[in-house]
Motif scaffolding. Sequence first.
Motif, PDB file in Angstrom:
ATOM      1  N   GLY A   1     -15.933   5.473 -32.164  1.00 31.74           N
ATOM      2  CA  GLY A   1     -14.638   5.973 -32.618  1.00 31.74           C
ATOM      3  C   GLY A   1     -13.842   4.878 -33.313  1.00 31.74           C
TER       4      GLY A   1
ATOM      5  N   ALA B   1     -15.568   4.054 -36.669  1.00 32.55           N
ATOM      6  CA  ALA B   1     -15.289   5.096 -37.661  1.00 32.55           C
ATOM      7  C   ALA B   1     -13.892   4.904 -38.243  1.00 32.55           C
ATOM      8  CB  ALA B   1     -15.419   6.480 -37.036  1.00 32.55           C
TER       9      ALA B   1
ATOM     10  N   THR C   1     -20.517   7.225 -42.025  1.00 36.85           N
ATOM     11  CA  THR C   1     -19.475   7.271 -40.995  1.00 36.85           C
ATOM     12  C   THR C   1     -19.386   8.641 -40.346  1.00 36.85           C
ATOM     13  OG1 THR C   1     -18.193   5.636 -42.226  1.00 36.85           O
ATOM     14  CG2 THR C   1     -17.025   6.888 -40.547  1.00 36.85           C
TER      15      THR C   1
ATOM     16  N   LEU D   1     -19.401   9.152 -36.476  1.00 36.89           N
ATOM     17  CA  LEU D   1     -18.347   9.988 -35.917  1.00 36.89           C
ATOM     18  C   LEU D   1     -18.884  11.258 -35.268  1.00 36.89           C
ATOM     19  CD1 LEU D   1     -15.308  10.266 -35.541  1.00 36.89           C
ATOM     20  CD2 LEU D   1     -15.194  11.363 -37.795  1.00 36.89           C
TER      21      LEU D   1
ATOM     22  N   MET E   1     -10.460   6.496 -33.089  1.00 38.66           N
ATOM     23  CA  MET E   1     -10.544   6.429 -34.551  1.00 38.66           C
ATOM     24  C   MET E   1      -9.184   6.074 -35.151  1.00 38.66           C
ATOM     25  SD  MET E   1     -11.738   9.377 -37.266  1.00 38.66           S
ATOM     26  CE  MET E   1     -10.186  10.256 -37.144  1.00 38.66           C
TER      27      MET E   1
END
Length: 237
Positions: free
Chosen positions: A35, A38, A202, A207, A223
Amino acid sequence: MWLLGFLCTSSGILIGGAIAWAFRGIQKKVDVVYGLCAGIILGLICFEIIPEAIEISGWLSTVVGFSIGMLIFEVLHRVFHQKQVFKTTTKKESYILTGVILMFSFSIHNIPMGIILGANEEADFTMTLLQTLLFHSIPEGIILFTPLILAGINLLKGLLISFIVSIPVSLGVFMGGFLGYNHQTLNTILISITIGIIFMVTVSEILYPALIQSSIFKVLLCMVIGIGIIGLYVKAF
């Protein structure tokens, strides 16, 4: 100049790798790490790479390159998963595949960075570019080495990977010295291609797996924190 570009890039990547290694203890919490990664990648794309591409040659070249990058990723992804040698049956193999695609993406991205450095003829701006290469490569090193450390690579392989990713900068310096600033559209398309590839990596390799294996709120929160970190980082440097 090609040596300075190579050293600044490889040093930044190694520093990023060292940071990823220092926090290896929390990497068992893959959802948190992915997370954050990303967010860092998306922040890097939004706050630095896309504005850089648009500034060089405008929106059209950026969109064209981005689209080509997405198509390249789809082709590579299908080839990798169709060939038995690239099928990921374990988490380790999945981490390696993610690292390989990221390594390929960053290598392409470093070519236009080198071209800009090689085409420049102002000493002050050259120093600024070298500093940018160094600090720009640190988050890339963190992103690149996170899945590779999870896959269990050793120090020697880490050094080799950092050198491989940095070599295109030196090649770009030679190309920039020859081309000058007369091919800005080509530079933008090359930069945008890497944006497209890295964006797809990503979403699909970092993700999405984290979202389906963990709490959506937890991953999205990490994130957002990652985006905030890279936003502060870009503003500072």
